[in-house]
Design an enzyme around this catalytic site. Structure first.
Site, mmCIF file in Angstrom:
data_model
loop_
_atom_site.group_PDB
_atom_site.id
_atom_site.type_symbol
_atom_site.label_atom_id
_atom_site.label_comp_id
_atom_site.label_asym_id
_atom_site.label_seq_id
_atom_site.Cartn_x
_atom_site.Cartn_y
_atom_site.Cartn_z
ATOM 1 N N HIS A 240 5.121 17.200 83.999
ATOM 2 C CA HIS A 240 4.875 15.440 83.604
ATOM 3 C C HIS A 240 4.444 15.294 82.648
ATOM 4 C CE1 HIS A 240 6.922 13.915 87.300
ATOM 5 N NE2 HIS A 240 6.378 14.700 87.876
ATOM 6 N N ASN B 174 9.117 8.780 91.339
ATOM 7 C CA ASN B 174 10.424 10.212 90.528
ATOM 8 C C ASN B 174 11.769 8.794 90.392
ATOM 9 O OD1 ASN B 174 8.664 12.001 90.144
ATOM 10 N ND2 ASN B 174 9.299 13.056 92.079
ATOM 11 N N TYR C 61 -4.678 13.948 91.487
ATOM 12 C CA TYR C 61 -4.343 13.068 90.075
ATOM 13 C C TYR C 61 -6.189 12.855 89.170
ATOM 14 C CZ TYR C 61 0.510 12.759 90.904
ATOM 15 O OH TYR C 61 2.013 13.246 91.466
HETATM 16 FE FE1 HDE Z 1 2.900 14.522 90.928
HETATM 17 N N1 HDE Z 1 1.197 15.724 89.964
HETATM 18 N N2 HDE Z 1 2.485 15.613 92.466
HETATM 19 N N3 HDE Z 1 4.315 13.522 92.325
HETATM 20 N N4 HDE Z 1 3.206 13.437 89.262
HETATM 21 C C1 HDE Z 1 0.903 14.712 88.495
HETATM 22 O O1 HDE Z 1 -1.735 14.257 87.357
HETATM 23 C C2 HDE Z 1 0.642 16.728 92.409
HETATM 24 C C3 HDE Z 1 3.993 14.200 93.395
HETATM 25 C C4 HDE Z 1 4.564 12.190 89.219
HETATM 26 O O2 HDE Z 1 3.431 9.728 83.536
HETATM 27 C C5 HDE Z 1 -0.147 15.397 87.636
HETATM 28 O O3 HDE Z 1 -1.494 13.311 85.189
HETATM 29 C C6 HDE Z 1 1.145 17.266 93.804
HETATM 30 C C7 HDE Z 1 5.124 13.470 94.591
HETATM 31 C C8 HDE Z 1 4.602 11.592 87.956
HETATM 32 O O4 HDE Z 1 1.344 10.858 83.891
HETATM 33 C C9 HDE Z 1 -1.177 16.759 88.632
HETATM 34 C C10 HDE Z 1 2.174 16.569 94.848
HETATM 35 C C11 HDE Z 1 5.507 12.350 93.455
HETATM 36 C C12 HDE Z 1 3.595 12.270 87.389
HETATM 37 C C13 HDE Z 1 0.208 15.712 89.889
HETATM 38 C C14 HDE Z 1 2.752 16.006 93.297
HETATM 39 C C15 HDE Z 1 5.169 12.654 91.986
HETATM 40 C C16 HDE Z 1 2.803 13.490 88.683
HETATM 41 C C17 HDE Z 1 -0.100 15.901 86.590
HETATM 42 C C18 HDE Z 1 2.170 17.367 95.893
HETATM 43 C C19 HDE Z 1 6.444 11.530 92.906
HETATM 44 C C20 HDE Z 1 3.284 12.311 86.046
HETATM 45 C C21 HDE Z 1 -0.774 15.303 85.777
HETATM 46 C C22 HDE Z 1 0.886 17.066 96.548
HETATM 47 C C23 HDE Z 1 6.241 10.808 94.435
HETATM 48 C C24 HDE Z 1 2.868 10.699 85.881
HETATM 49 C C25 HDE Z 1 -1.749 14.307 85.962
HETATM 50 C C26 HDE Z 1 2.490 10.302 84.008
HETATM 51 C C27 HDE Z 1 1.565 14.340 87.440
HETATM 52 C C28 HDE Z 1 -0.041 16.232 91.363
HETATM 53 C C29 HDE Z 1 4.651 15.326 93.781
HETATM 54 C C30 HDE Z 1 4.952 12.205 90.910
HETATM 55 C C31 HDE Z 1 -1.599 17.139 88.889
HETATM 56 C C32 HDE Z 1 -0.650 17.865 93.726
HETATM 57 C C33 HDE Z 1 6.043 13.224 95.123
HETATM 58 C C34 HDE Z 1 6.023 10.822 88.015
HETATM 59 O O5 HDE Z 1 -2.460 15.284 89.777
#
Ligand code: HDE
Length: 712
Positions: free
Chosen positions: A100, A173, A387
């Site tokens: 993202h 999402n 996060y």
């Molecule tokens: Fe994320 N995700 N994600 N994700 N995600 C990040 O956090 C993570 C998942 C989502 O505009 C990271 O600060 C794991 C689902 C958005 O700043 C990180 C898992 C959904 C954004 C991270 C998921 C999301 C992130 C990267 C599986 C939809 C951007 C930078 C367990 C419900 C937020 C950050 C923004 C960002 C981890 C799965 C949505 C790496 C470990 C499912 C919208 O922490």
């Protein structure tokens, strides 16, 4: 760092300061400066311009030259001003988000329209009429921060509500399900989709071997793959995407009773996507297409808006579902649990500073308020850790909650202290709890957050996947079979496109073999599209796919709103175009809610038949019709003949036709249409038929599609 001889002419003005630089003579040269010739521009503080200082507040007399011993000698190490400036510059970039990274955001508010008091004690969901400030960031997933806006990709939809009870982050999402079921697989799926580690490509695209290799070996991805290959991942605008919290969360009321909830955002403008060829052309037309669109909408007062809706269900309801709602690869069809609209989000202010706000904002699914709690979804559980951990390194330490965009807007206090970038000056001797030495230290409150006392399942500890998660194909089938015919064709074509980029034959075959469980006809279409001689055998499915009831609510095409509200109409003109036709087209489109932009071969515009000059908003070669929702071409017969030989003009109409858009053309423009091979067709109307044009412009001409493209 040798001083080069200045070549610029002296500037004689002191820009807008109100007080001129008295140390300079009339030519701008500094009087009395024996060292250097002072040939460069010096603008002085004064009026509204404060003095320029170092980060220590030292006022600067010269921001043009570094310090040197003589006019042409090397720069001195003593130059602490140069060193401070360059050191800061050297560290201006921070690590980008691992996923993202590419995002656009805006400020706005949430207004509750229906109380959820029976279900939750969260004030943001119980106080009708209350407006809660918020910050929303949309993103692509795979590409870097500088990548394009329009690849085929999932869009992040993250909302930070600054509530009176603390920040609540709904980090979702634009797709209601996810690729995997367990957080353990997240690094793998992300590694597989990002650029391949040896060659460094592709940027921002899933059409490559490693992604599809992972998919082919991970059947739980199949449902999300159907969504990812649908037009949902090539949205027309960020203003026309839906948002989903994905996981089940819990609402907990005053009595401590819990109800499950799924969160949905629904765009006021309706959901709208592009067709693939259009998305591809948008990439070259405008790398920032979505960011610019959001910016321009907000700047012009067309504030994007979404409804917040919830699906509420109990444990007993969940026990009756033919799937496990804790599995993030499953959705709850609206037909099974209807949506209730509870409020609206309006985005009405672009950030003042991209870095300070959009870049530094830190969303975290574990940021909840009293009355909202988590479910046991194993993917959500992993996110609760990730996060904060990633933000510690991205934002440089444990105090990033103090950055204005992240700080709660309600009072907050605790006994955490020190660390990198501590911005506050905590007072007093007490930095522990409980304490008795100071009268104003923060303490627990009965109204505070308590985790819901969820009964634990019986069973033994282990690295276990619930048996109820084992059906990987039924909802993928349901999604595919719920789509309209053009949408099904787009999914098949997207799969053919992506797999055609996969070099390894066994990976292509393995993916097609899974598709046999999703829908045999889809598998056959994709196999034919790839030129396979025979269908590969289907893999063993642990749970045989079920025929679930289709869910028409999962379509896009039928749900695109019949409106010009928020859309953009382009009018191609040239010297000699008829002013009255342009005027009536513009008036009709604008009163239907559209923005109108004029495109001409020259940016200066066109001299119309009435002798008046019409300035252009875009130059033809740089403003292809892909950036518009509908187009009109108004040309004199001379200009028509001329532009019929101009590839950019011919492509303009041919692409509009191919992208199923309405085209209005006057008599002079017919030559360009002819050169583009465009015959009379539904949605291709005479420029005088204003009503017909507006009606056609509100939609896409789906029945034109078989005429313009060979779909799988
Ligand atoms: Fe994320 N995700 N994600 N994700 N995600 C990040 O956090 C993570 C998942 C989502 O505009 C990271 O600060 C794991 C689902 C958005 O700043 C990180 C898992 C959904 C954004 C991270 C998921 C999301 C992130 C990267 C599986 C939809 C951007 C930078 C367990 C419900 C937020 C950050 C923004 C960002 C981890 C799965 C949505 C790496 C470990 C499912 C919208 O922490």
């Amino acid at each position: 760092m040798a001083a080069s001889k200045p070549t610029r002419k002296p500037a004689a003005r002191s820009a807008g300061s109100g007080t001129s630089d008295r140390s300079r003579d009339a030519t701008g040269k500094r009087a009395g400066d024996a060292r250097g010739n002072g040939d460069e521009l010096h603008q002085s503080a004064g009026g509204a311009h404060p003095p320029l200082t170092t980060n220590q507040g030292l006022p600067l007399a010269d921001n043009q030259n570094s310090l040197r011993a003589t006019e042409r000698s090397p720069t001195l190490l003593e130059d602490f001003i140069l060193r401070e400036k360059i050191t800061h510059f050297d560290h201006e970039r921070i690590p980008e988000r691992i996923v993202h990274a590419r995002g656009s955001a805006a400020h706005g508010y949430f207004e509750l329209t229906k109380s959820l008091a029976p279900y939750t004690r969260a004030k943001i969901l119980t106080e009708v009429g209350e407006k809660t400030p918020l910050f929303t960031r949309f993103s692509t997933v795979a590409g870097g921060a500088g990548s394009v806006d329009t690849p085929r990709d999932v869009r992040g939809f993250a909302v930070k509500f600054y509530t009176r009870e603390g920040n609540w982050d709904l980090v979702g999402n634009n797709i209601p399900v996810f690729f995997i079921q367990d957080a353990m697989k997240f690094p793998d799926v992300v590694h597989s989709v990002k650029m391949e580690p040896d060659r460094g490509y592709p940027q921002a695209g899933s059409a490559h071997d490693t992604f599809w290799d992972f998919v082919s070996l991970t059947p739980e991805t199949m449902h999300m793959i159907m969504w990812a290959m649908s037009d949902r991942t090539i949205p027309r605008s960020l203003r026309t995407i839906e948002g989903f919290g994905v996981h089940s969360f819990r609402l907990v009321n005053e009595a401590g009773d819990s109800t499950f909830v799924k969160f949905h955002w629904r765009p006021k403008l309706g959901i709208q996507s592009t067709v693939w060829d259009e998305a591809v052309k948008l990439q070259s037309a405008d790398n920032d297409f979505h960011r610019r669109d959001l910016f321009e909408a907000i700047q012009s007062g067309n504030f994007p808006e979404w409804e917040l809706a919830v699906q509420l269900f109990t444990q007993e309801d969940a026990d009756g579902f033919p799937f496990d709602h804790l599995d993030a690869t499953k959705l709850i069809p609206e037909e099974l649990v209807p949506l209730t609209v509870v409020g609206r989000m309006v985005l009405d202010r672009w950030p003042d500073n991209f870095f300070a706000e959009t870049e530094q904002v830190a969303f975290c699914p574990s940021h909840v308020v009293p009355g909202i709690d988590f479910s046991n979804d194993p993917l959500l559980q992993g996110r609760l850790f990730s996060y904060l951990d990633t933000q510690l390194s991205r934002l440089g330490g444990p105090n990033f909650h103090q950055i204005p965009i992240n700080a709660p807007k309600c009072p907050f206090a605790n006994l955490q202290r020190d660390g990198h970038m501590q911005m506050g000056v905590p007072k007093g001797r007490v930095n522990y709890e409980p304490s008795s030495l100071q009268g104003d230290t923060p303490r627990e409150t009965p109204a505070g957050f308590r985790s819901h006392a969820t009964p634990a399942d019986d069973g033994a500890k282990g690295r276990i996947r619930a048996g109820s998660f084992a059906d990987h194909y039924s909802q993928a089938r349901m999604f595919f079979r719920s789509q309209s015919a053009p949408e099904q064709a787009h999914i098949a074509s997207a799969l053919v496109f992506e797999l055609s980029k996969v070099e390894t034959a066994h990976v292509r075959e393995a993916v097609v073999s899974h598709l046999r469980h999703v829908d045999p006809a889809l598998a056959q279409r994709v196999a034919d599209g790839l030129g396979m001689d025979a269908l590969p055998p289907a893999p063993e499915a642990r749970v045989a796919p079920q025929d679930l009831d289709p869910s028409p609510a999962l379509r896009i095409i039928d749900r695109m709103k019949d409106t010009l509200e928020g859309r953009c109409v382009g009018i191609l003109v040239h010297d000699g175009s008829d002013a009255a036709t342009i005027k009536s087209l513009r008036k009709a489109a604008e009163s239907a809610g559209a923005t109108v932009k004029v495109v001409a071969p020259k940016l200066g515009g066109a001299r119309l038949a009435d002798g008046k000059k019409l300035p252009a908003d875009g130059q033809l070669a740089g403003t292809p019709s892909a950036v518009f929702d509908a187009v009109a071409v108004v040309l004199s017969s001379d200009a028509g003949k001329q532009l019929a030989k101009e590839a950019a003009a011919v492509d303009w109409v041919r692409d509009a036709f191919g992208h199923l858009k309405a085209i209005a053309a006057d008599a002079g423009a017919q030559a360009v249409l002819k050169a583009g091979g465009i015959a009379r067709d539904k949605g291709v109307v005479d420029a005088g038929d204003i009503k017909g044009f507006i009606a056609a412009a509100k939609t896409r001409q789906w029945d034109r599609e078989p005429k313009v493209r060979l779909l799988a």
